[in-house]
Design an enzyme around this catalytic site. Sequence first.
Site, PDB file in Angstrom:
ATOM      1  N   ARG A 127      17.713 -10.721  18.254  1.00 21.27           N
ATOM      2  CA  ARG A 127      19.067 -11.125  17.850  1.00 21.27           C
ATOM      3  C   ARG A 127      20.072 -10.009  18.106  1.00 21.27           C
ATOM      4  O   ARG A 127      21.154 -10.226  18.599  1.00 21.27           O
ATOM      5  CB  ARG A 127      19.062 -11.487  16.363  1.00 21.27           C
ATOM      6  CG  ARG A 127      20.364 -12.103  15.876  1.00 21.27           C
ATOM      7  CD  ARG A 127      20.227 -12.604  14.437  1.00 21.27           C
ATOM      8  NE  ARG A 127      18.924 -13.197  14.177  1.00 21.27           N
ATOM      9  CZ  ARG A 127      18.207 -12.984  13.075  1.00 21.27           C
ATOM     10  NH1 ARG A 127      18.665 -12.208  12.126  1.00 21.27           N
ATOM     11  NH2 ARG A 127      17.031 -13.562  12.916  1.00 21.27           N
TER      12      ARG A 127
ATOM     13  N   TYR B  82      -7.940  -6.817  10.514  1.00 22.11           N
ATOM     14  CA  TYR B  82      -7.042  -5.775  11.038  1.00 22.11           C
ATOM     15  C   TYR B  82      -7.014  -5.825  12.564  1.00 22.11           C
ATOM     16  O   TYR B  82      -5.953  -5.890  13.182  1.00 22.11           O
ATOM     17  CB  TYR B  82      -7.534  -4.419  10.550  1.00 22.11           C
ATOM     18  CG  TYR B  82      -6.637  -3.244  10.875  1.00 22.11           C
ATOM     19  CD1 TYR B  82      -5.310  -3.201  10.436  1.00 22.11           C
ATOM     20  CD2 TYR B  82      -7.120  -2.160  11.605  1.00 22.11           C
ATOM     21  CE1 TYR B  82      -4.506  -2.102  10.701  1.00 22.11           C
ATOM     22  CE2 TYR B  82      -6.321  -1.054  11.867  1.00 22.11           C
ATOM     23  CZ  TYR B  82      -5.008  -1.037  11.422  1.00 22.11           C
ATOM     24  OH  TYR B  82      -4.214   0.058  11.690  1.00 22.11           O
TER      25      TYR B  82
ATOM     26  N   THR C 238       0.833  -1.216   0.000  1.00 22.09           N
ATOM     27  CA  THR C 238       0.000   0.000   0.000  1.00 22.09           C
ATOM     28  C   THR C 238       0.863   1.261   0.000  1.00 22.09           C
ATOM     29  O   THR C 238       0.341   2.361  -0.113  1.00 22.09           O
ATOM     30  CB  THR C 238      -0.916   0.044   1.242  1.00 22.09           C
ATOM     31  OG1 THR C 238      -0.102  -0.033   2.416  1.00 22.09           O
ATOM     32  CG2 THR C 238      -1.907  -1.099   1.238  1.00 22.09           C
ATOM     33  N   GLY C 239       2.166   1.113   0.121  1.00 24.33           N
ATOM     34  CA  GLY C 239       3.056   2.286   0.148  1.00 24.33           C
ATOM     35  C   GLY C 239       3.525   2.657  -1.249  1.00 24.33           C
ATOM     36  O   GLY C 239       3.232   1.961  -2.226  1.00 24.33           O
TER      37      GLY C 239
HETATM   38  P1  NAD Z   1       0.324   2.898   4.936  1.00 27.15           P
HETATM   39  O1  NAD Z   1      -0.512   1.899   4.225  1.00 27.15           O
HETATM   40  O2  NAD Z   1       0.548   4.218   4.293  1.00 27.15           O
HETATM   41  O3  NAD Z   1       1.753   2.272   5.259  1.00 27.15           O
HETATM   42  C1  NAD Z   1       1.951   0.923   5.570  1.00 27.15           C
HETATM   43  C2  NAD Z   1       3.180   0.444   4.823  1.00 27.15           C
HETATM   44  O4  NAD Z   1       3.430  -0.923   5.153  1.00 27.15           O
HETATM   45  C3  NAD Z   1       3.007   0.495   3.302  1.00 27.15           C
HETATM   46  O5  NAD Z   1       4.097   1.156   2.715  1.00 27.15           O
HETATM   47  C4  NAD Z   1       2.953  -0.952   2.883  1.00 27.15           C
HETATM   48  O6  NAD Z   1       3.415  -1.175   1.571  1.00 27.15           O
HETATM   49  C5  NAD Z   1       3.804  -1.598   3.952  1.00 27.15           C
HETATM   50  N1  NAD Z   1       3.552  -3.037   4.130  1.00 27.15           N
HETATM   51  C6  NAD Z   1       2.356  -3.640   4.315  1.00 27.15           C
HETATM   52  N2  NAD Z   1       2.540  -4.972   4.445  1.00 27.15           N
HETATM   53  C7  NAD Z   1       3.872  -5.187   4.358  1.00 27.15           C
HETATM   54  C8  NAD Z   1       4.677  -6.350   4.425  1.00 27.15           C
HETATM   55  N3  NAD Z   1       4.150  -7.573   4.614  1.00 27.15           N
HETATM   56  N4  NAD Z   1       6.017  -6.224   4.298  1.00 27.15           N
HETATM   57  C9  NAD Z   1       6.573  -4.996   4.099  1.00 27.15           C
HETATM   58  N5  NAD Z   1       5.859  -3.861   4.039  1.00 27.15           N
HETATM   59  C10 NAD Z   1       4.522  -3.966   4.162  1.00 27.15           C
HETATM   60  O7  NAD Z   1      -0.308   3.093   6.383  1.00 27.15           O
HETATM   61  P2  NAD Z   1       0.078   4.103   7.553  1.00 27.15           P
HETATM   62  O8  NAD Z   1      -1.103   4.937   7.826  1.00 27.15           O
HETATM   63  O9  NAD Z   1       1.366   4.737   7.283  1.00 27.15           O
HETATM   64  O10 NAD Z   1       0.227   3.099   8.786  1.00 27.15           O
HETATM   65  C11 NAD Z   1       1.492   2.745   9.317  1.00 27.15           C
HETATM   66  C12 NAD Z   1       1.286   1.891  10.563  1.00 27.15           C
HETATM   67  O11 NAD Z   1       0.573   2.650  11.556  1.00 27.15           O
HETATM   68  C13 NAD Z   1       0.477   0.626  10.300  1.00 27.15           C
HETATM   69  O12 NAD Z   1       1.001  -0.416  11.093  1.00 27.15           O
HETATM   70  C14 NAD Z   1      -0.909   1.000  10.794  1.00 27.15           C
HETATM   71  O13 NAD Z   1      -1.652  -0.129  11.211  1.00 27.15           O
HETATM   72  C15 NAD Z   1      -0.586   1.929  11.949  1.00 27.15           C
HETATM   73  N6  NAD Z   1      -1.712   2.862  12.217  1.00 27.15           N
HETATM   74  C16 NAD Z   1      -1.911   3.934  11.401  1.00 27.15           C
HETATM   75  C17 NAD Z   1      -2.984   4.779  11.668  1.00 27.15           C
HETATM   76  C18 NAD Z   1      -3.243   6.024  10.857  1.00 27.15           C
HETATM   77  O14 NAD Z   1      -4.200   6.735  11.162  1.00 27.15           O
HETATM   78  N7  NAD Z   1      -2.448   6.357   9.862  1.00 27.15           N
HETATM   79  C19 NAD Z   1      -3.866   4.510  12.728  1.00 27.15           C
HETATM   80  C20 NAD Z   1      -3.636   3.374  13.496  1.00 27.15           C
HETATM   81  C21 NAD Z   1      -2.541   2.560  13.248  1.00 27.15           C
END
Ligand code: NAD
Length: 482
Positions: free
Chosen positions: A236, A275, A166-167
């Site tokens: 590690r 989720y 999703t990035g």
């Molecule tokens: P985002 O989707 O922009 O970023 C998530 C990133 O993780 C993406 O770049 C995606 O490609 C990468 N990713 C997903 N699965 C992967 C995998 N298996 N291996 C490697 N990379 C992987 O979302 P965000 O808003 O930046 O969220 C970042 C973190 O913060 C997440 O863990 C999310 O659950 C947490 N979070 C965000 C919010 C918010 O409001 N933005 C709220 C609660 C929690």
Amino acid sequence: FKGGTDDVRESPAIRVVRSLIADGCIITAYDPAAMKNAQAVLPEGSVAFAENAYQVMDEADALVVLTDWAEFSQLDMVQIKQRLGSPIVLDGRNMFDSSAMKEMGLTYVCVGRPSDGIVTAKQAFSAGKRKKRALVTGAAGFLGSHMVDALLAEGYSVLGVDNLLTGRVKNIQHLNGDPHFEFLRHDISEPFDPGTMDMVFNMASPASPVDYTIHGVETLLVGSSGTRNALEIARRYKAKFLHCSTSECYGDPLIHPQPESYWGHVNPIGPRSVYDESKRFSEALIMAYHRYYGVDTRLVRIFNTYGPRLQLNDGRVISNFLRQALCGEDLTIYGDGSQTRSFCYVSDQIDGLLRLMHSDEHNPVNIGNPEEFTILECANEVLAATGSESRLVFRSLPQDDPKQRCPDITRAMTLLGWTPKVRLPQGLHLSIPWFAANIGKKADNEHLAPRHITLPALSELPLRTGSARTVTLVDSMRSVSS
Ligand code: NAD
Ligand code: UDP
């Protein structure tokens, strides 16, 4: 753009300011003559203007000199040092004497004069100042890419890992060529060894309801196997570990606002469960690694966070509303819009995460802005901030959509000294230039069609047909057939 004129046409200074805003910087600017003209070409409210050259420096993370007014070369270095929050001067016009700046203890970066002992930006960072090595999973995402920037600015070397589910590469493109940043395209649900690490920020996971519904299984895997792989690296290399959990752990909360001691009200098999349960499992796994293996872990429960680099088409409310308002489309309110959320600006969120990483707190900490808005109020804030005349239209409410959400941040305040600083109207103003600049641009790995899917109830999901399989699960204690 040059001393002695108020002309800002094609001014590189304006371009620099725009690009800093797009990267989430908060700008205070001063120019003896051109402020009025600059104000007219910069997005309204995006820059604060100071009354004199010293006032811009107060508490700033860096002073950037972009025009060669003679009065700037006369600035008193003692005052510069005293007023700046961090003693960094980026001199785009070679206005100052480098040895005097160095003697004053300022980190001085200028252009085009490398031979007389002045450091360039890159040299400044390589001059033995790199403290430690940090791993950021999810580095190409919204929050991950901001975390990478913050760590590099603090002097860390950073390895960013992301599978680009999703990035976007675009979020980290500006780091191309930075000797202290490496990027590894990898799915962290598969094991990997990045070498010695001092800190692990585990941020990888689809995060928006649209994304985690499309990538349900991947979401469960990254929360389970992915988190385990990241924990193994911390174990590690004896690295400090921080995991981004979520307010979704509280589900559709029955206690309001939500303190960390609340165990939540979660549908374990509903459409959001991929989720919610992924994050709840990762929290349990992290506490187990802490208790049984002594890994130095931290857990943050993030509440709705927004800002530049939020995916334009991730379906989240701020990205949808800003995109819709800026394109003159209807703003889509799900349900009657009376459900509430509490919105945290990205710079506050990153500040909270860093404070937590530098603390010794192992139990969960909420990081979010407790100012609560109904979704209707949020829509009106977006209309006011953008000046858009878009209409509000009402659509069906997705299943299990939480009715209210607001963090109790007592622990963050008392343990970390953290409080959010950016209120929603200001945060929207800070986000608008980035959204405006990116709408309509197709990013390298992004399909920009707006996405809104209604989360299906379990009974509506198609059942797979075909022959049943027998699965045997074995562990050291027993064997189970099902
Ligand atoms: P985002 O989707 O922009 O970023 C998530 C990133 O993780 C993406 O770049 C995606 O490609 C990468 N990713 C997903 N699965 C992967 C995998 N298996 N291996 C490697 N990379 C992987 O979302 P965000 O808003 O930046 O969220 C970042 C973190 O913060 C997440 O863990 C999310 O659950 C947490 N979070 C965000 C919010 C918010 O409001 N933005 C709220 C609660 C929690
Ligand atoms: N929402 C909305 N219109 C949209 C997108 C979202 O009304 O275009 C609502 C959604 O139903 C939820 C709230 O806004 O009540 C926040 O949704 P988001 O997807 O941003 O995150 P959530 O807090 O649900 O994880």
